[in-house]
Enzyme design. Structure first.
Site, PDB file in Angstrom:
ATOM      1  N   ARG A  88       0.978  -1.285   0.067  1.00  7.24           N
ATOM      2  CA  ARG A  88      -0.098  -0.028  -0.397  1.00  7.24           C
ATOM      3  C   ARG A  88       0.707   1.499  -0.460  1.00  7.24           C
ATOM      4  O   ARG A  88       0.370   2.331  -0.451  1.00  7.24           O
ATOM      5  CB  ARG A  88      -1.238   0.008   1.179  1.00  7.24           C
ATOM      6  CG  ARG A  88      -1.720  -0.962   1.441  1.00  7.24           C
ATOM      7  CD  ARG A  88      -2.542  -1.090   2.741  1.00  7.24           C
ATOM      8  NE  ARG A  88      -3.585  -1.825   2.497  1.00  7.24           N
ATOM      9  CZ  ARG A  88      -3.608  -3.453   3.027  1.00  7.24           C
ATOM     10  NH1 ARG A  88      -2.306  -3.910   3.525  1.00  7.24           N
ATOM     11  NH2 ARG A  88      -4.592  -3.983   3.197  1.00  7.24           N
ATOM     12  N   ASP A 148      -9.963  -4.742   8.291  1.00  7.59           N
ATOM     13  CA  ASP A 148      -9.191  -5.905   8.752  1.00  7.59           C
ATOM     14  C   ASP A 148      -9.715  -6.251  10.326  1.00  7.59           C
ATOM     15  O   ASP A 148      -9.267  -7.581  10.383  1.00  7.59           O
ATOM     16  CB  ASP A 148      -7.843  -5.303   9.245  1.00  7.59           C
ATOM     17  CG  ASP A 148      -7.207  -4.022   8.197  1.00  7.59           C
ATOM     18  OD1 ASP A 148      -7.391  -4.437   7.027  1.00  7.59           O
ATOM     19  OD2 ASP A 148      -6.796  -3.662   9.063  1.00  7.59           O
ATOM     20  N   ARG A 151     -12.232  -9.511   8.253  1.00 11.12           N
ATOM     21  CA  ARG A 151     -11.141 -10.158   7.537  1.00 11.12           C
ATOM     22  C   ARG A 151     -10.438 -10.827   8.642  1.00 11.12           C
ATOM     23  O   ARG A 151     -10.566 -12.399   8.736  1.00 11.12           O
ATOM     24  CB  ARG A 151      -9.619  -9.886   7.281  1.00 11.12           C
ATOM     25  CG  ARG A 151     -10.343  -9.039   5.730  1.00 11.12           C
ATOM     26  CD  ARG A 151      -9.485  -8.148   4.919  1.00 11.12           C
ATOM     27  NE  ARG A 151     -10.086  -8.273   3.360  1.00 11.12           N
ATOM     28  CZ  ARG A 151      -9.273  -7.233   3.094  1.00 11.12           C
ATOM     29  NH1 ARG A 151      -7.984  -6.334   3.415  1.00 11.12           N
ATOM     30  NH2 ARG A 151      -9.700  -6.897   1.541  1.00 11.12           N
ATOM     31  N   HIS A 175      -2.968  -0.010   9.178  1.00 12.13           N
ATOM     32  CA  HIS A 175      -3.176  -0.807   7.949  1.00 12.13           C
ATOM     33  C   HIS A 175      -2.378  -0.788   6.884  1.00 12.13           C
ATOM     34  O   HIS A 175      -2.137  -0.225   5.199  1.00 12.13           O
ATOM     35  CB  HIS A 175      -4.753   0.457   7.248  1.00 12.13           C
ATOM     36  CG  HIS A 175      -5.396  -0.421   6.046  1.00 12.13           C
ATOM     37  ND1 HIS A 175      -5.860  -1.666   6.186  1.00 12.13           N
ATOM     38  CD2 HIS A 175      -5.455   0.292   5.238  1.00 12.13           C
ATOM     39  CE1 HIS A 175      -6.738  -1.458   5.616  1.00 12.13           C
ATOM     40  NE2 HIS A 175      -6.659  -1.446   4.618  1.00 12.13           N
TER      41      HIS A 175
HETATM   42  N1  LIG Z   1      -8.855   1.847   3.537  1.00 14.12           N
HETATM   43  C1  LIG Z   1      -8.847  -0.390   3.359  1.00 14.12           C
HETATM   44  O1  LIG Z   1      -9.260  -0.399   4.258  1.00 14.12           O
HETATM   45  C2  LIG Z   1      -9.004   0.312   1.183  1.00 14.12           C
HETATM   46  C3  LIG Z   1      -9.428  -0.829   1.381  1.00 14.12           C
HETATM   47  C4  LIG Z   1      -9.242  -1.097  -0.302  1.00 14.12           C
HETATM   48  C5  LIG Z   1      -8.925  -0.352  -0.671  1.00 14.12           C
HETATM   49  N2  LIG Z   1      -8.564   1.092  -0.464  1.00 14.12           N
HETATM   50  C6  LIG Z   1      -8.104   2.048  -1.133  1.00 14.12           C
HETATM   51  O2  LIG Z   1      -9.071   2.595  -2.424  1.00 14.12           O
HETATM   52  C7  LIG Z   1      -8.861   3.359  -2.875  1.00 14.12           C
HETATM   53  C8  LIG Z   1      -9.376   2.964  -4.560  1.00 14.12           C
HETATM   54  O3  LIG Z   1      -9.675   1.893  -4.638  1.00 14.12           O
HETATM   55  P1  LIG Z   1     -10.618   0.831  -5.971  1.00 14.12           P
HETATM   56  O4  LIG Z   1     -10.400  -0.576  -5.859  1.00 14.12           O
HETATM   57  O5  LIG Z   1     -11.468   1.298  -5.828  1.00 14.12           O
HETATM   58  O6  LIG Z   1      -9.752   1.551  -7.284  1.00 14.12           O
HETATM   59  P2  LIG Z   1     -10.621   1.958  -8.638  1.00 14.12           P
HETATM   60  O7  LIG Z   1      -9.410   1.729  -9.514  1.00 14.12           O
HETATM   61  O8  LIG Z   1     -11.688   1.008  -8.478  1.00 14.12           O
HETATM   62  O9  LIG Z   1     -11.732   3.505  -7.895  1.00 14.12           O
HETATM   63  C9  LIG Z   1     -10.533   4.944  -7.963  1.00 14.12           C
HETATM   64  C10 LIG Z   1     -11.307   6.307  -8.458  1.00 14.12           C
HETATM   65  O10 LIG Z   1     -10.540   7.272  -7.868  1.00 14.12           O
HETATM   66  C11 LIG Z   1     -11.002   8.170  -9.043  1.00 14.12           C
HETATM   67  N3  LIG Z   1      -9.864   9.142  -9.636  1.00 14.12           N
HETATM   68  C12 LIG Z   1      -8.550   9.042  -9.319  1.00 14.12           C
HETATM   69  N4  LIG Z   1      -8.403  10.379  -9.061  1.00 14.12           N
HETATM   70  C13 LIG Z   1      -9.380  11.353  -8.804  1.00 14.12           C
HETATM   71  C14 LIG Z   1     -10.117  12.548  -8.884  1.00 14.12           C
HETATM   72  N5  LIG Z   1      -8.393  12.956  -8.319  1.00 14.12           N
HETATM   73  N6  LIG Z   1     -10.662  12.935  -8.490  1.00 14.12           N
HETATM   74  C15 LIG Z   1     -11.821  12.001  -7.630  1.00 14.12           C
HETATM   75  N7  LIG Z   1     -11.854  10.902  -8.541  1.00 14.12           N
HETATM   76  C16 LIG Z   1     -10.634   9.960  -8.579  1.00 14.12           C
HETATM   77  C17 LIG Z   1     -10.677   6.987 -10.628  1.00 14.12           C
HETATM   78  O11 LIG Z   1     -10.992   7.597 -11.487  1.00 14.12           O
HETATM   79  C18 LIG Z   1     -11.126   5.351 -10.234  1.00 14.12           C
HETATM   80  O12 LIG Z   1     -12.034   6.072 -10.460  1.00 14.12           O
HETATM   81  C19 LIG Z   1      -7.085   2.816  -3.531  1.00 14.12           C
HETATM   82  O13 LIG Z   1      -6.294   3.434  -2.896  1.00 14.12           O
HETATM   83  C20 LIG Z   1      -7.329   1.810  -2.306  1.00 14.12           C
HETATM   84  O14 LIG Z   1      -5.622   1.299  -2.208  1.00 14.12           O
HETATM   85  C21 LIG Z   1      -8.100   0.910   0.857  1.00 14.12           C
END
Ligand SMILES: NC(=O)c1ccc[n+]([C@@H]2O[C@H](COP(=O)([O-])OP(=O)(O)OC[C@H]3O[C@@H](n4cnc5c(N)ncnc54)[C@H](O)[C@@H]3O)[C@@H](O)[C@H]2O)c1
Length: 308
Positions: A88, A148, A151, A175
């Site tokens: 990450r 987490d 899970r 995380h």
């Molecule tokens: N904290 C957690 O527990 C957790 C869990 C899963 C994923 N995540 C994180 O969440 C994030 C999203 O994951 P995902 O699988 O949905 O990715 P994804 O690629 O499916 O979706 C991300 C979206 O963000 C949009 N985006 C990018 N830049 C942008 C901006 N400036 N303004 C608005 N929208 C914008 C993209 O166009 C895309 O549609 C990632 O960083 C991932 O690592 C965190």
């Protein structure tokens, strides 16, 4: 109750779906930078309204923050997810700029908003939002520990050969694949410590499987998971929107709690109408304290890469 979700990708759309199905918000706005994408996801989700029986109105917007005005809660899921083999922490270069810009835009249109940060590396992104927005500390919450912990409970239920609903447990700390601290000592099956059923070796295996829970799914899916992340975020949103005073492990800004300062990291917190209303200080044993300290060192190292 108006909820904005920035990033209409996998996690953002899943979160919108769970929020709508739970039927507590009047309005959900999905916003994405990709032309038409949020509008498309919103329309698709609205076409499930009669099937799933919800009244929440979901709309989409291509980067027009005026549509998010006066949101009570905003979730930040914008940015890139990891690919198989990535940590990450490696996402920081791209995601820090996105999270900084998105949080600033959100606050311009919703000065009283409570922000939930999801984009990774989540603890560092939450810290970045604290450092750059000036929002009070109760209004910035990082989501990681709720996922987490879900899970962890799943892995415990596998080991115990029982339904997940029989199990309670919590993961605190950073995380990240190495920073999570699953609290096996406090985990229970219907109030009975899981130690009564599982060997230390099996419990260690459960902890290790929990810590790489995200990486395991990324390897299988080719991108990071979305159902459980979306459901976990929706739980936090509901706790705040409905003033539930529920306890979740959340990434919170610490000012002395757990012996830590100037860091956002996963600790149990009470969520209600004022956002993160209280940090709960657990009595950790020496081994857990040492793991928490090591985890905090890892998060601080990643924070050191920020330009703040
Ligand atoms: N904290 C957690 O527990 C957790 C869990 C899963 C994923 N995540 C994180 O969440 C994030 C999203 O994951 P995902 O699988 O949905 O990715 P994804 O690629 O499916 O979706 C991300 C979206 O963000 C949009 N985006 C990018 N830049 C942008 C901006 N400036 N303004 C608005 N929208 C914008 C993209 O166009 C895309 O549609 C990632 O960083 C991932 O690592 C965190």
């Amino acid at each position: 109750m108006k909820v904005t979700i920035v990033g209409a990708g996998a996690v953002g759309a899943s979160c919108a779906e769970y929020v709508a199905i739970k039927n507590f918000a009047s309005e959900v706005v999905l916003l994405d930078i990709k032309e038409g994408y949020a509008e498309g996801k919103a329309m698709d989700l609205m076409q499930t309204a009669t099937l799933n029986g919800f009244d929440t109105k979901i709309t989409g917007s291509t980067n027009d923050y005026s549509k998010t005005a006066n949101s009570d809660i905003a979730v930040i899921t914008s940015g890139i997810p990891r690919k198989p083999g990535m940590t990450r922490e490696e996402l920081i270069g791209i995601n820090a700029g996105i999270v900084k810009e998105v949080s600033s835009n959100l606050i311009k249109h919703s000065p009283n908003v409570t922000l939930i940060v999801v984009s990774n590396p989540m603890d560092t992104m939450t810290y970045l939002v604290h450092k750059t927005t000036g929002l009070p500390k109760n209004k910035i919450i990082g989501m990681g520990g709720a996922l987490d912990s879900a899970r962890f409970k799943y892995r415990l239920s596998e080991a115990l050969e029982c339904p997940p609903s029989d199990v309670d447990g919590m993961v605190i700390g950073g995380h990240s694949d190495t920073g999570m601290v699953p609290l096996t000592r406090l985990a229970t099956r219907n109030s009975v410590p899981v130690k009564a059923f599982l060997s230390e070796e099996r419990l260690n295996q459960v902890s290790e499987d929990t810590k790489v829970g995200g990486a395991t799914l990324t390897k299988l899916l080719g991108t990071s998971a979305w159902y459980a992340p979306g459901a976990a975020v929706s739980g936090l949103v509901q706790a705040i929107a409905c003033d539930q005073k529920k306890m979740f492990p959340c990434s919170a800004l610490l000012e002395g709690e757990y012996g830590l300062n100037d860091i956002c990291i996963g600790v149990p917190a009470i969520l209600g109408k004022d956002g993160l209303e209280k940090i709960v200080e657990l009595q950790l044993d020496d081994a857990e304290k040492a793991k928490m300290k090591e985890s905090a060192e890892g998060v601080k190292k990643t924070n050191g890469l920020l330009d703040v």
